[in-house]
Design an enzyme around this catalytic site. Structure first.
Site, PDB file in Angstrom:
ATOM      1  N   HIS B 128      -9.626 -36.968 -32.011  1.00  0.00           N
ATOM      2  CA  HIS B 128      -8.583 -36.731 -33.008  1.00  0.00           C
ATOM      3  C   HIS B 128      -7.307 -37.409 -32.512  1.00  0.00           C
ATOM      4  O   HIS B 128      -7.093 -37.519 -31.301  1.00  0.00           O
ATOM      5  CB  HIS B 128      -8.386 -35.217 -33.110  1.00  0.00           C
ATOM      6  CG  HIS B 128      -7.480 -34.750 -34.207  1.00  0.00           C
ATOM      7  ND1 HIS B 128      -6.113 -34.846 -34.133  1.00  0.00           N
ATOM      8  CD2 HIS B 128      -7.757 -34.168 -35.408  1.00  0.00           C
ATOM      9  CE1 HIS B 128      -5.578 -34.325 -35.238  1.00  0.00           C
ATOM     10  NE2 HIS B 128      -6.545 -33.923 -36.028  1.00  0.00           N
ATOM     11  N   ASP B 204     -10.370 -30.903 -25.726  1.00  0.00           N
ATOM     12  CA  ASP B 204      -9.848 -30.523 -27.030  1.00  0.00           C
ATOM     13  C   ASP B 204     -10.905 -29.632 -27.684  1.00  0.00           C
ATOM     14  O   ASP B 204     -11.919 -30.125 -28.174  1.00  0.00           O
ATOM     15  CB  ASP B 204      -9.576 -31.768 -27.881  1.00  0.00           C
ATOM     16  CG  ASP B 204      -9.161 -31.411 -29.311  1.00  0.00           C
ATOM     17  OD1 ASP B 204      -9.059 -30.198 -29.628  1.00  0.00           O
ATOM     18  OD2 ASP B 204      -8.949 -32.346 -30.104  1.00  0.00           O
TER      19      ASP B 204
END
Lengths: 166, 415
Positions: B128, B204
């Site tokens: 991301h 993440d």
């Protein structure tokens, strides 16, 4: 309530399925301008030829959703053969049709939006948007307005750069 | 915790989410965008409402009753979050605004004091933007190298050159689950490889913690970030977990109140961890809401949540393929056990914006766009995808509605 038929008019779907003036002209002599929508990654690449202040030819490249592609296709049909000033007037009229006023979004949106679009249409005086009127329903789907104006903004930028370069 | 609770979850859970009772364009809402943000159960809404109605005061300051109660509720939430991810200590939980801010904290504070022009870090092509741009910003200032683990054609990490990529690197920062492909990455293996190479592992876990039982020790992470609003909690609160030894050594991130022990005209002494990283009044109600979300998910059982989603993802893959055949291509791993309930798909050659617009008329909420993962979009050779993502409140009827509504896309845009 705005329905899909307000957005996806038959003439829009026709331009999407059979885009006019698709492709790219050789640069130079043609001029080149790009439009980019960072939200969805859509891209329009315009190449156009000028004779004096008349756009004699224009091709549309890039990729995007039905609204951005159809709008660019309809724009190509509308502007070829017109002068820079005529195209700027047309762009203003089109973007007025696409503009929504913030107070219209809050309450019962649809009627106010219709009103805004009608007023914009009336204001263009002698200018006739013709087929482009079919894109009026986009105003009822605010997220898609950027799709409809992508090609027009790219052309405006391209014409400004061309005029400045002379 | 039961592992066979899938069908029970189907029936009992949806009614606990008030928003899912509403309709859109005259049709019952079918919410399939939980990878972007989840809906909130009554338990979370009530906890936040109750906090504002009966407890509200600033934390870590006043001696009066409700100030002490506010502090206690916030610190209880910290303990809840620590337990939820099996963190050794609640003091290792740092509250941030969201996962993005947590990753910026790692980059700015740890990266800013550990990465120089001779160094390298390793990212992957499926990250991301929140795990890319903070490193780009820092690299522009400090001149370190960013290396990239590529992806395979079926949307998994290509680990062929892992050792070479990690050689001399100081950090590997990777998503535990792709927000586009649903791919579950082999975090323990990546942790071992990173540590063997002398690098730290930052994870993440924004798409992982909401959906799978999480144990930071088993994962082998050194840093882990996630966000509240994707796990039944409110927006405005995220979490950084890191090993205490690392947090202790890191300089402060933002400066202000709460993060200091002393301030003079000459300088300041930072507070202890985690307060050192929590400058200013925190999002107290949101933290309280996140605590309630954690307890809600624990009540369902994360094994049961995962079992439900594996089962539903399998149903979705079968249903979409059976009904739409060659018209639909779902990106990412084809085996539900290797992925989460994130289904990015291509339907004929219809643009994702047009697909989501038509689906919306049937009340079906899906995402269209690049999902903040433009490097991955380039790898996949697309500019955008349509993404349907599942959570604990979804059931087979939601999948059926999606599959049915796609027929209307075909009818409108069919050639």
């Amino acid at each position: 309530m705005a329905g899909l038929e307000d957005l996806y008019r038959e003439i829009i779907l026709d331009h999407y399925r059979n885009p006019r003036h698709r492709g790219e002209l050789e640069c130079p002599p043609a001029h080149r301008s790009e439009g980019f929508n960072p939200l969805c990654g859509d891209e329009v690449v315009l190449t156009f030829e000028m004779d004096g202040d008349v756009v004699t030819d224009l091709r549309v490249g890039g990729y995007g959703c039905s609204i951005s592609q159809a709008s660019a296709s309809m724009m190509s049909a509308a502007v070829i053969g017109k002068t820079i000033d005529e195209i700027r007037d047309l762009t203003r009229a089109f973007k007025a049709m696409m503009s929504i006023h913030e107070e219209s979004i809050g309450g019962d949106g649809s009627e106010a939006l219709d009103g805004a679009a009608d007023a914009a249409g009336a204001n263009d005086g002698a200018l006739r948007l013709g087929d482009l009127e079919a894109l009026r329903g986009v105003v009822k789907f605010p997220v898609r307005i950027k799709c409809a104006t992508l090609g027009w903004n790219a052309l405006a930028t391209g014409l400004d750069e061309t005029a400045a370069g002379e | 915790m039961s592992t066979g609770a899938g069908p029970d979850i189907d029936r009992a859970v949806k009614v606990q989410f008030p928003l899912l009772e509403r309709s859109v364009h005259g049709r019952p809402i079918v919410y399939l965008d939980s990878a972007a943000s989840s809906q909130k159960p009554t338990a979370v809404l009530d906890a936040m409402d109750d906090y504002y109605r009966t407890v509200n005061a600033n934390v870590h300051r006043g001696a009066y009753e409700i100030a002490a109660a506010a502090t206690e509720q916030m610190e209880q939430a910290r303990a809840d979050v620590a337990r939820f991810i099996s963190a050794p200590s609640a003091d290792e939980i740092v509250f941030t605004k969201n996962a993005t801010e947590a990753m910026n904290l790692v980059a700015r504070s740890w990266g800013g004091s550990n990465l120089g022009s001779a160094d390298a870090i390793v990212l992957t092509e499926m990250e991301h933007h929140a795990n890319i741009v903070p490193w780009h910003i820092l690299a522009a200032e400090r001149g370190f190298e960013i290396r990239w683990i590529p992806i395979t054609h079926d949307g998994c990490l290509d680990l062929t050159d892992l050792d070479r990529l990690l050689d001399g690197a100081k950090l590997l920062s990777v998503t535990a689950m792709s927000n586009v492909l649903g791919t579950l990455n082999p975090i323990p293996r990546l942790a071992a490889a990173a540590h063997d190479a002398g690098a730290l592992l930052s994870v993440d876990a924004s798409q992982y913690v909401p959906h799978l039982p999480t144990d930071v020790g088993e994962l082998g992470a050194d840093f882990m970030v996630f966000t509240g609003h994707k796990m039944c909690g409110p927006t405005g609160v995220g979490v950084l977990w890191a090993r205490m030894e690392l947090l202790d050594a890191m300089p402060p991130f933002l400066g202000g109140g709460e993060m200091i022990l002393d301030v003079t005209k000459e300088g300041f002494r930072p507070n202890t961890v985690p307060h050192k990283f929590e400058a200013g009044t925190p999002p107290i109600a949101e933290i309280v809401g996140l605590g309630a979300a954690v307890r809600y998910l624990e009540g369902l059982g994360m094994d049961a949540v995962r079992a439900h989603e594996v089962s539903l993802t399998g149903y979705a893959l079968r249903t979409l393929t059976d009904r739409h055949g060659d018209d639909i291509t779902v990106h990412g791993p084809s085996e539900p056990a290797q992925r989460g309930g994130v289904l990015s798909f291509v339907y004929r050659d219809v643009h994702p914006h047009d697909i989501s617009q038509v689906l919306d008329q049937s009340g079906v909420c899906v995402r269209a766009g690049h999902h903040c993962a433009k490097p991955l979009m380039r790898c996949l050779g697309v500019t955008a995808t349509t993404r349907a993502s599942l959570y604990v409140y979804n059931d087979t009827s939601d999948i059926d509605s999606l599959a049915e509504a796609l027929d209307e896309v075909g009818a409108l845009f069919g050639h």
